[in-house]
Design a protein around this motif. Structure first.
Motif, PDB file in Angstrom:
ATOM      1  N   UNK A 179      -1.731 -34.015   2.246  1.00 26.07           N
ATOM      2  CA  UNK A 179      -2.822 -34.667   2.989  1.00 26.07           C
ATOM      3  C   UNK A 179      -2.447 -34.804   4.473  1.00 26.07           C
ATOM      4  N   UNK A 180      -1.215 -35.248   4.730  1.00 24.83           N
ATOM      5  CA  UNK A 180      -0.766 -35.393   6.115  1.00 24.83           C
ATOM      6  C   UNK A 180      -0.674 -34.043   6.811  1.00 24.83           C
ATOM      7  N   UNK A 181      -0.189 -33.030   6.107  1.00 27.99           N
ATOM      8  CA  UNK A 181      -0.104 -31.693   6.706  1.00 27.99           C
ATOM      9  C   UNK A 181      -1.488 -31.248   7.143  1.00 27.99           C
ATOM     10  N   UNK A 182      -2.462 -31.382   6.259  1.00 26.10           N
ATOM     11  CA  UNK A 182      -3.846 -31.019   6.595  1.00 26.10           C
ATOM     12  C   UNK A 182      -4.333 -31.803   7.815  1.00 26.10           C
ATOM     13  N   UNK A 183      -4.185 -33.111   7.773  1.00 26.54           N
ATOM     14  CA  UNK A 183      -4.691 -33.958   8.851  1.00 26.54           C
ATOM     15  C   UNK A 183      -4.070 -33.584  10.193  1.00 26.54           C
ATOM     16  N   UNK A 184      -2.767 -33.354  10.223  1.00 24.89           N
ATOM     17  CA  UNK A 184      -2.072 -33.103  11.483  1.00 24.89           C
ATOM     18  C   UNK A 184      -2.293 -31.695  12.032  1.00 24.89           C
ATOM     19  N   UNK A 185      -2.748 -30.769  11.192  1.00 27.17           N
ATOM     20  CA  UNK A 185      -3.077 -29.441  11.725  1.00 27.17           C
ATOM     21  C   UNK A 185      -4.299 -29.510  12.629  1.00 27.17           C
ATOM     22  N   UNK A 186      -5.119 -30.519  12.430  1.00 27.00           N
ATOM     23  CA  UNK A 186      -6.342 -30.633  13.213  1.00 27.00           C
ATOM     24  C   UNK A 186      -7.426 -29.674  12.754  1.00 27.00           C
ATOM     25  N   UNK A 187      -7.257 -29.102  11.583  1.00 25.67           N
ATOM     26  CA  UNK A 187      -8.266 -28.206  11.020  1.00 25.67           C
ATOM     27  C   UNK A 187      -9.488 -29.044  10.665  1.00 25.67           C
ATOM     28  N   UNK A 188     -10.645 -28.571  11.061  1.00 29.27           N
ATOM     29  CA  UNK A 188     -11.872 -29.336  10.830  1.00 29.27           C
ATOM     30  C   UNK A 188     -12.646 -28.890   9.597  1.00 29.27           C
ATOM     31  N   UNK A 189     -12.148 -27.900   8.898  1.00 31.26           N
ATOM     32  CA  UNK A 189     -12.811 -27.454   7.668  1.00 31.26           C
ATOM     33  C   UNK A 189     -12.725 -28.558   6.624  1.00 31.26           C
ATOM     34  N   UNK A 190     -13.764 -28.699   5.799  1.00 30.15           N
ATOM     35  CA  UNK A 190     -13.708 -29.722   4.749  1.00 30.15           C
ATOM     36  C   UNK A 190     -12.591 -29.432   3.751  1.00 30.15           C
ATOM     37  N   UNK A 191     -11.988 -30.502   3.275  1.00 26.99           N
ATOM     38  CA  UNK A 191     -10.875 -30.377   2.331  1.00 26.99           C
ATOM     39  C   UNK A 191     -11.210 -31.034   1.011  1.00 26.99           C
ATOM     40  N   UNK A 192     -10.719 -30.426  -0.048  1.00 25.64           N
ATOM     41  CA  UNK A 192     -10.785 -30.992  -1.392  1.00 25.64           C
ATOM     42  C   UNK A 192      -9.347 -31.204  -1.826  1.00 25.64           C
ATOM     43  N   UNK A 193      -8.994 -32.455  -2.147  1.00 24.74           N
ATOM     44  CA  UNK A 193      -7.649 -32.799  -2.598  1.00 24.74           C
ATOM     45  C   UNK A 193      -7.694 -32.962  -4.107  1.00 24.74           C
ATOM     46  N   UNK A 194      -6.882 -32.175  -4.799  1.00 23.53           N
ATOM     47  CA  UNK A 194      -6.961 -32.144  -6.255  1.00 23.53           C
ATOM     48  C   UNK A 194      -5.590 -32.242  -6.905  1.00 23.53           C
ATOM     49  N   UNK A 195      -5.548 -32.966  -8.003  1.00 22.18           N
ATOM     50  CA  UNK A 195      -4.317 -33.066  -8.799  1.00 22.18           C
ATOM     51  C   UNK A 195      -3.905 -31.695  -9.347  1.00 22.18           C
ATOM     52  N   UNK A 196      -4.878 -30.812  -9.546  1.00 17.85           N
ATOM     53  CA  UNK A 196      -4.575 -29.484 -10.103  1.00 17.85           C
ATOM     54  C   UNK A 196      -3.543 -28.732  -9.263  1.00 17.85           C
ATOM     55  N   UNK A 197      -3.514 -28.973  -7.953  1.00 23.12           N
ATOM     56  CA  UNK A 197      -2.583 -28.252  -7.078  1.00 23.12           C
ATOM     57  C   UNK A 197      -1.270 -28.993  -6.832  1.00 23.12           C
ATOM     58  N   UNK A 198      -1.114 -30.183  -7.412  1.00 20.78           N
ATOM     59  CA  UNK A 198       0.153 -30.913  -7.262  1.00 20.78           C
ATOM     60  C   UNK A 198       1.194 -30.257  -8.156  1.00 20.78           C
ATOM     61  N   UNK A 199       2.168 -29.623  -7.538  1.00 18.61           N
ATOM     62  CA  UNK A 199       3.227 -28.864  -8.235  1.00 18.61           C
ATOM     63  C   UNK A 199       2.650 -27.834  -9.214  1.00 18.61           C
ATOM     64  N   UNK A 200       1.585 -27.175  -8.791  1.00 18.61           N
ATOM     65  CA  UNK A 200       0.898 -26.194  -9.638  1.00 18.61           C
ATOM     66  C   UNK A 200       1.694 -24.902  -9.772  1.00 18.61           C
TER      67      UNK A 200
END
Length: 165
Positions: free
Chosen positions: A61-82
Motif C-alpha cells: 500500500x505504501x509503495x503504491x501511495x509513494x509512487x504517486x501513481x494516480x491509477x485506481x488500486x485494488x488491494x486484495x488478500x489474494x496477492x499477499x504472498x501469492x
C-alpha cells in the motif's frame, strides 16, 4: 492490440518496526525513497498503469501511495504472498490494458520468470530484489487471453539504479 504489465515487488520494508504482524510491516526510509524513484521512472518512461492490483499488505500500500501513481488500486488478500499461479489468475481478470501488479517474493520472481519468453538481461532479475520492476508487453487483446511465456521484456530496473547520486 498490446497489453502492458508493470510487475513490481514492494519497496524495502522495515524489519525493526513495532508492527504486530508481517502483513502490517511498513516501508523503511530507503523503501520510501525507492517507491518515489520508481514512480518518477514510470512517468519518465511513459508507462504509467491504468489500474493497480496489489497485495493488501502495508508495505505494498505504501509503495503504491509513494509512487504517486494516480491509477485506481485494488488491494486484495489474494496477492499477499501469492504464488505465480495466483498472480497469473489475478492478472487474467484485469480490466485495463496497462496493469501494475504489486506483490511479494518469492511469487513475484517466479511469475516474472514464467510469464516472459526470455528473461531480462539484468544481473538482479533472478532474485527480484525489493522494488524491482519489470515492464513486459503482450500481443493480446485482453488479459483473459494471457498465456505463460508470452511476454516480451521491455524494461527491468531496481531502485538502487535510480537512487545513484
Amino acid at each position: 492490440m498490446t497489453c502492458t504489465l508493470i510487475l513490481t515487488r514492494h519497496a524495502k520494508s522495515a524489519w525493526d518496526s513495532n508492527a504486530p504482524s508481517d502483513h502490517s510491516r511498513p516501508l523503511n526510509s530507503r523503501g520510501r525513497d525507492s517507491a518515489r524513484a520508481l514512480g518518477n521512472w514510470l512517468r519518465e518512461t511513459n508507462e504509467l498503469p491504468l489500474q493497480v492490483l496489489s497485495s493488501s499488505s502495508q508495505r505494498t500500500r505504501e509503495t503504491y501511495q509513494l509512487t504517486g501513481i494516480e491509477a485506481p488500486a485494488v488491494f486484495t488478500e489474494r496477492l499477499y504472498h501469492a504464488s505465480s499461479d495466483i498472480i497469473f489468475q489475478v492478472l487474467k481478470e484485469a480490466s485495463h490494458s496497462r496493469t501494475m501488479i504489486l506483490g511479494h517474493n518469492p511469487g513475484i520472481a517466479a511469475f516474472a520468470h514464467a510469464i516472459v519468453n526470455y528473461p531480462a538481461d539484468h544481473t538482479r532479475f533472478d532474485d527480484y530484489p525489493t522494488g524491482a520492476t519489470l515492464i513486459a508487453k503482450f500481443d493480446i487483446d485482453t488479459w483473459a487471453d494471457l498465456t505463460w511465456s508470452s511476454g516480451r521484456v521491455i524494461e527491468f530496473i531496481v531502485p538502487r539504479e535510480l537512487l545513484v547520486t
